[in-house]
Design an enzyme around this catalytic site. Structure first.
Site, PDB file in Angstrom:
ATOM      1  N   GLN A  25     -15.727 -14.014  -0.271  1.00  0.00           N
ATOM      2  CA  GLN A  25     -14.499 -13.589  -0.766  1.00  0.00           C
ATOM      3  C   GLN A  25     -13.357 -14.514  -0.856  1.00  0.00           C
ATOM      4  OE1 GLN A  25     -14.992 -10.322   2.511  1.00  0.00           O
ATOM      5  NE2 GLN A  25     -13.860  -9.159   0.983  1.00  0.00           N
ATOM      6  N   ARG A  82     -12.319 -16.849  12.253  1.00  0.00           N
ATOM      7  CA  ARG A  82     -13.567 -16.567  12.013  1.00  0.00           C
ATOM      8  C   ARG A  82     -13.549 -16.533  10.369  1.00  0.00           C
ATOM      9  NH1 ARG A  82     -15.387 -10.434  10.800  1.00  0.00           N
ATOM     10  NH2 ARG A  82     -17.761 -10.932  10.532  1.00  0.00           N
ATOM     11  N   HIS A 128     -22.413 -12.827   5.764  1.00  0.00           N
ATOM     12  CA  HIS A 128     -21.532 -11.691   5.379  1.00  0.00           C
ATOM     13  C   HIS A 128     -21.996 -11.428   3.917  1.00  0.00           C
ATOM     14  CE1 HIS A 128     -17.365 -10.152   6.286  1.00  0.00           C
ATOM     15  NE2 HIS A 128     -17.907  -9.659   5.108  1.00  0.00           N
ATOM     16  N   GLU A 176     -21.749  -6.205   9.555  1.00  0.00           N
ATOM     17  CA  GLU A 176     -21.686  -4.938   9.158  1.00  0.00           C
ATOM     18  C   GLU A 176     -22.953  -4.505   8.455  1.00  0.00           C
ATOM     19  OE1 GLU A 176     -18.366  -4.151   6.815  1.00  0.00           O
ATOM     20  OE2 GLU A 176     -16.847  -4.214   8.511  1.00  0.00           O
ATOM     21  N   ASN A 315     -15.787  -4.535  13.866  1.00  0.00           N
ATOM     22  CA  ASN A 315     -15.125  -4.267  12.864  1.00  0.00           C
ATOM     23  C   ASN A 315     -14.690  -2.836  12.783  1.00  0.00           C
ATOM     24  OD1 ASN A 315     -15.504  -7.050  12.045  1.00  0.00           O
ATOM     25  ND2 ASN A 315     -16.768  -6.522  10.326  1.00  0.00           N
ATOM     26  N   TYR A 317     -11.357  -0.036  10.812  1.00  0.00           N
ATOM     27  CA  TYR A 317     -10.273  -0.005   9.997  1.00  0.00           C
ATOM     28  C   TYR A 317      -9.480   1.351  10.186  1.00  0.00           C
ATOM     29  CZ  TYR A 317     -11.604  -4.315   7.630  1.00  0.00           C
ATOM     30  OH  TYR A 317     -11.777  -5.594   7.656  1.00  0.00           O
ATOM     31  N   GLU A 381     -12.696  -7.738  13.089  1.00  0.00           N
ATOM     32  CA  GLU A 381     -11.838  -7.331  11.644  1.00  0.00           C
ATOM     33  C   GLU A 381     -11.240  -6.153  12.294  1.00  0.00           C
ATOM     34  OE1 GLU A 381     -14.080  -6.735   7.864  1.00  0.00           O
ATOM     35  OE2 GLU A 381     -15.194  -8.331   8.495  1.00  0.00           O
TER      36      GLU A 381
HETATM   37  C1  GBH Z   1     -14.687  -4.721   5.953  1.00  0.00           C
HETATM   38  O1  GBH Z   1     -15.742  -3.728   5.789  1.00  0.00           O
HETATM   39  C2  GBH Z   1     -15.873  -6.070   5.263  1.00  0.00           C
HETATM   40  O2  GBH Z   1     -16.254  -6.608   6.280  1.00  0.00           O
HETATM   41  C3  GBH Z   1     -14.838  -7.047   4.367  1.00  0.00           C
HETATM   42  O3  GBH Z   1     -15.394  -7.851   3.833  1.00  0.00           O
HETATM   43  C4  GBH Z   1     -13.841  -6.207   3.712  1.00  0.00           C
HETATM   44  O4  GBH Z   1     -13.003  -7.183   2.713  1.00  0.00           O
HETATM   45  C5  GBH Z   1     -13.009  -5.519   4.685  1.00  0.00           C
HETATM   46  O5  GBH Z   1     -13.850  -4.403   4.927  1.00  0.00           O
HETATM   47  C6  GBH Z   1     -12.035  -4.521   3.484  1.00  0.00           C
HETATM   48  O6  GBH Z   1     -12.486  -3.569   2.757  1.00  0.00           O
HETATM   49  O7  GBH Z   1     -17.006   3.165  -0.223  1.00  0.00           O
HETATM   50  O8  GBH Z   1     -15.825   5.237   0.692  1.00  0.00           O
HETATM   51  O9  GBH Z   1     -18.143   4.925   0.895  1.00  0.00           O
HETATM   52  C7  GBH Z   1     -14.973  -2.622   6.388  1.00  0.00           C
HETATM   53  C8  GBH Z   1     -16.022  -1.296   6.746  1.00  0.00           C
HETATM   54  C9  GBH Z   1     -17.136   0.207   5.313  1.00  0.00           C
HETATM   55  C10 GBH Z   1     -14.938  -0.161   4.944  1.00  0.00           C
HETATM   56  C11 GBH Z   1     -17.514   1.220   4.150  1.00  0.00           C
HETATM   57  C12 GBH Z   1     -15.209   0.722   3.637  1.00  0.00           C
HETATM   58  C13 GBH Z   1     -16.563   1.942   2.302  1.00  0.00           C
HETATM   59  C14 GBH Z   1     -16.614   3.572   2.299  1.00  0.00           C
HETATM   60  N1  GBH Z   1     -16.306  -0.704   5.212  1.00  0.00           N
HETATM   61  N2  GBH Z   1     -16.190   1.676   3.699  1.00  0.00           N
HETATM   62  S1  GBH Z   1     -17.077   4.024   0.875  1.00  0.00           S
END
Ligand code: GBH
Length: 554
Positions: A25, A82, A128, A176, A315, A317, A381
Site C-alpha cells: 500500500q 507497524r 499483508h 486478516e 484489526n 473498523y 488497526e
Molecule cells: C484493513 O482491512 C486492511 O488491513 C488494510 O490494508 C486496509 O487499507 C484497511 O482495512 C482499510 O480498508 O468489500 O463490503 O465485502 C479491514 C477489514 C474487511 C474491511 C473487509 C473491509 C470489506 C467488506 N476489511 N471489508 S466488502
C-alpha cells in the site's frame, strides 16, 4: 494539559501506540532491487479491478521516501510503528528453494535500525496480502499445502535476519486471513481474484476455495509460530501472534433469531480463525454450515495450531447490525445493516459503504474478545475514511472532523476498556500513517491521518493526527526517569495542539506548505536520545567536581 489527572487515568508507559501501514500500500518501486512480482502487481492493472484504474507501482513512494516517513513518525512522537515486509523482496520467487535477495533484506534491515535509533518499537507483519506471484503460478498460492513450508521458510529468514537486532518486536504472521480467503478467493474482489462468478473471475470456486485457503493460512501461521518458539524466541525475546480482522456484530433487535445471527456472524468473521488458534477447534456453527467443505485438522496439526498466538491481534473498523437470513456464507448467512429498526443510522457514514463510526461497538468487541479468548489484545488497526475526502482541496481535507470524532470515540474506549472493564490492551495502531493504495478502491478512499498529495508526494498532517498524538501524550504515563548515567532511549512526544479547539485555530499549521521531512511550525521536533544523552554527559564533569569537592571537604 493533563496535570490534574491521576496516574490511574492513564495508560502505562509501555503501551505501544502509533501508526500502521502495509508494504504494497505504500512502497511502490515494484521492479527495483530484485523484487519479484506479487499477486497485486498485475491484478491491480487489470481493467476494472481498482476504482480509479490505478495500480501500486508508485503508491506513496515509501520505498524511496522511508526516511521522510520515519521523520514524520518522530515528529508525531510515536512509541511504535507497524509495517509489513514484502515476501517477494526477500525471496523474489517465494519458495523454499528459491534464492534470497540481499537487497530486499537490506531495505528492511535499514528500516528496523533507523526505527530503533529513533526509539520507535518495530511491530512487524510478515504477510499483508502481497503473495509472490511465482507461488501463485507454481501451485495456486494459498490453495495448496505447499505454501506451508514455503511460508515457514520465508518466516525463518525474517527471524534470522531481522530478529537478532530487535530485542522487543512483535511478529504478526498474517494480516486478516478472512480477507485473504474471502475477498481473494470467494468474492474475487482482491488478488488473486478467484470466485465462482464468471463475469468477474476466470477461475475459482467460492463454495470450497475460501475454506481451503483459510485452513492453509492457519497451518502456515501455526508452523511459523512453532519454529519461532523452538529456535528463536529464547534468544530474541520477541512475541509472536496473528492479527485478525473482525467487526462487532450486534443483533438488529431482541428477537432470538437475530441474537443467534449476531453470534453466527462473529463465528465466521472471527471464530473461523480465532477458535482453532486460541480454543482448539473450528466453531460448531462453521462445521455445521459447511459440512465436509470445511477441511479438518489432524490431531498432530491441531496440537500445533492450538495456542499458536501469544496475543490477540485485532484489526477492527466498525460494527454491524445483524439480521438472520440470506445465503451469504461469508457472513454466516446473516444480513448486515447500519439502519436501526427505528430508521436511524448507527453512526457517521465513512466514504466506504461498509464503515460507520460506532465506538460503543468497539468497546463491546474488546470485551467480547477478551472474555472469549483470554489473551492480551493488541489493537493493530483502527481507522476511518472521511466521505469524499479525495474530492476536497487539501486545506479542507486536512480539517478531517469525522476522523477526529472517530479517534476521539475510540481512544476514549481504549481507556475505558482498560480502566473500567479490565481488558488487557497492549497496543493501539491507527490505520494509517499515510493515505495510501487502498486495494480495490485504488487511491480514492483515503484512510491516512496524514494527507498525501499524489502529484508531489508531499505529506501533510491532518487534524486527526494532531488529535491522536496529543491524546496519547496526555493519556500515557511518563516513563520513569532514567538513572543519571543512563542514556534515555525514548524520544519525548511532540507538542501538538489538541484537535478540538486549539487545532482549529491552528489549522494554518497543517497548511499545504508543510512538508513531512521538515518540522512544522507547531510540530516541534523531538529531543532525540542523542541530544538528551549528550546533555547528561555534559553534566558529568560538574557532578564529579562537586563529588570530589564534597569528599575532600565533608
Ligand atoms: C484493513 O482491512 C486492511 O488491513 C488494510 O490494508 C486496509 O487499507 C484497511 O482495512 C482499510 O480498508 O468489500 O463490503 O465485502 C479491514 C477489514 C474487511 C474491511 C473487509 C473491509 C470489506 C467488506 N476489511 N471489508 S466488502
Amino acid at each position: 494539559m493533563a496535570s490534574h489527572q491521576s496516574l490511574t487515568d492513564k495508560l502505562p508507559s509501555d503501551f505501544l501506540w502509533g501508526f500502521a501501514t502495509a508494504s504494497f500500500q505504500i512502497e511502490g518501486s515494484t521492479d527495483v532491487d530484485g523484487r519479484g512480482k506479487s499477486i497485486w502487481d498485475d491484478f491491480s492493472k487489470l481493467p476494472g479491478k481498482t476504482l480509479d484504474g490505478r495500480d501500486g507501482d508508485v503508491a506513496t513512494d515509501s520505498y524511496n521516501r522511508w526516511k521522510e516517513d520515519l521523520d514524520l513518525l518522530t515528529q508525531y512522537g510515536v512509541k511504535s510503528y507497524r509495517f509489513s515486509i514484502a515476501w517477494s523482496r526477500i525471496i523474489p520467487l517465494g519458495g523454499r528453494n528459491d534464492p534470497v535477495n540481499e537487497a530486499g533484506i537490506q531495505f528492511y534491515s535499514n528500516l528496523i535500525d533507523a526505527l530503533l535509533e529513533r526509539g520507535i518499537v518495530p511491530f512487524v507483519t510478515l504477510y499483508h496480502w502481497d503473495l509472490p506471484q511465482a507461488l501463485y503460478e507454481r501451485y495456486g498460492g494459498w490453495l495448496s499445502r505447499e505454501i506451508i513450508d514455503d511460508y515457514v521458510n520465508y518466516a525463518k529468514i525474517c527471524f534470522e535476519r531481522f530478529g537478532d537486532r530487535v530485542k522487543y518486536w512483535c511478529v504478526l504472521t498474517h494480516n486478516e486471513p478472512w480477507c485473504i480467503s474471502i475477498l481473494g478467493h470467494g468474492r474475487g474482489v482482491f488478488a488473486p481474484g478467484r470466485s465462482s462468478d464468471r463475469t468477474r473471475s476466470p477461475e475459482g470456486d467460492s463454495s470450497t476455495e475460501p475454506w481451503i485457503v483459510g485452513h492453509n493460512l492457519i497451518l502456515a501461521h501455526a508452523y511459523a509460530c512453532k519454529l519461532y518458539r523452538e529456535e528463536f524466541k529464547a534468544k530474541q525475546g520477541g512475541t509472536i501472534g496473528i492479527t485478525l480482522n473482525g467487526d462487532m456484530a450486534l443483533p438488529y433487535d431482541d428477537s432470538p433469531e437475530n441474537i443467534t445471527a449476531a453470534q453466527h456472524a462473529l463465528d465466521v468473521a472471527i471464530g473461523w480463525f480465532a477458535d482453532p488458534i486460541y480454543l482448539g477447534d473450528y466453531p460448531a456453527f462453521l462445521k455445521e454450515m459447511l459440512g465436509d467443505r470445511l477441511p479438518r485438522f489432524t490431531p498432530e496439526e491441531l496440537a500445533v495450531v492450538t495456542g499458536s498466538s501469544e496475543f490477540y491481534g485485532m484489526n477492527t473498523y466498525t460494527t454491524n447490525l445483524c439480521k438472520a437470513g440470506g445465503d451469504d456464507e461469508f457472513q454466516g448467512k446473516v444480513e448486515y445493516t447500519f439502519t436501526r429498526p427505528d430508521g436511524t443510522q448507527l453512526g457517521t457514514q465513512a466514504h466506504c459503504a461498509w464503515l460507520q463510526d460506532y465506538p460503543e461497538g468497539f468497546r463491546q468487541l474488546l470485551n467480547y474478545l477478551y472474555k472469549r479468548y483470554s489473551k492480551p489484545i493488541y489493537v493493530t488497526e483502527n481507522g476511518f475514511a472521511v466521505k469524499d475526502e479525495h474530492n476536497m482541496p487539501v486545506e479542507q481535507a486536512l480539517a478531517d472532523h469525522d476522523r477526529v470524532q472517530y479517534f476521539k470515540g475510540n481512544t476514549a474506549v481504549i481507556l475505558a476498556a482498560v480502566k473500567e472493564d479490565g481488558v488487557d490492551i497492549r497496543s493501539y495502531f491507527a490505520w494509517s500513517l499515510l493515505d495510501n493504495f487502498e486495494w480495490a478502491d485504488g487511491y480514492i478512499t483515503r484512510f491516512g491521518l496524514t494527507y498525501v498529495d499524489y502529484e508531489t508526494q508531499k505529506r501533510y498532517p491532518k487534524d486527526s493526527a494532531k488529535f491522536y498524538v496529543q491524546w496519547f501524550k496526555e493519556h500515557t504515563e511518563v516513563e520513569e526517569a532514567p538513572q543519571p548515567a543512563e542514556v534515555p532511549q525514548q524520544p519525548q512526544s511532540v507538542d501538538l495542539p489538541s484537535a478540538d479547539g486549539e487545532a482549529k485555530q491552528d489549522s494554518s499549521s497543517s497548511s499545504p506548505t508543510v512538508e513531512a521531512a521538515e518540522p512544522t511550525t507547531t510540530v516541534k521536533r523531538v529531543a532525540n536520545g542523542d541530544a538528551a544523552a549528550s546533555k547528561v554527559c555534559a553534566c558529568i564533569p560538574t557532578i564529579l567536581t562537586v563529588l570530589t569537592h564534597l569528599y575532600r571537604h565533608p
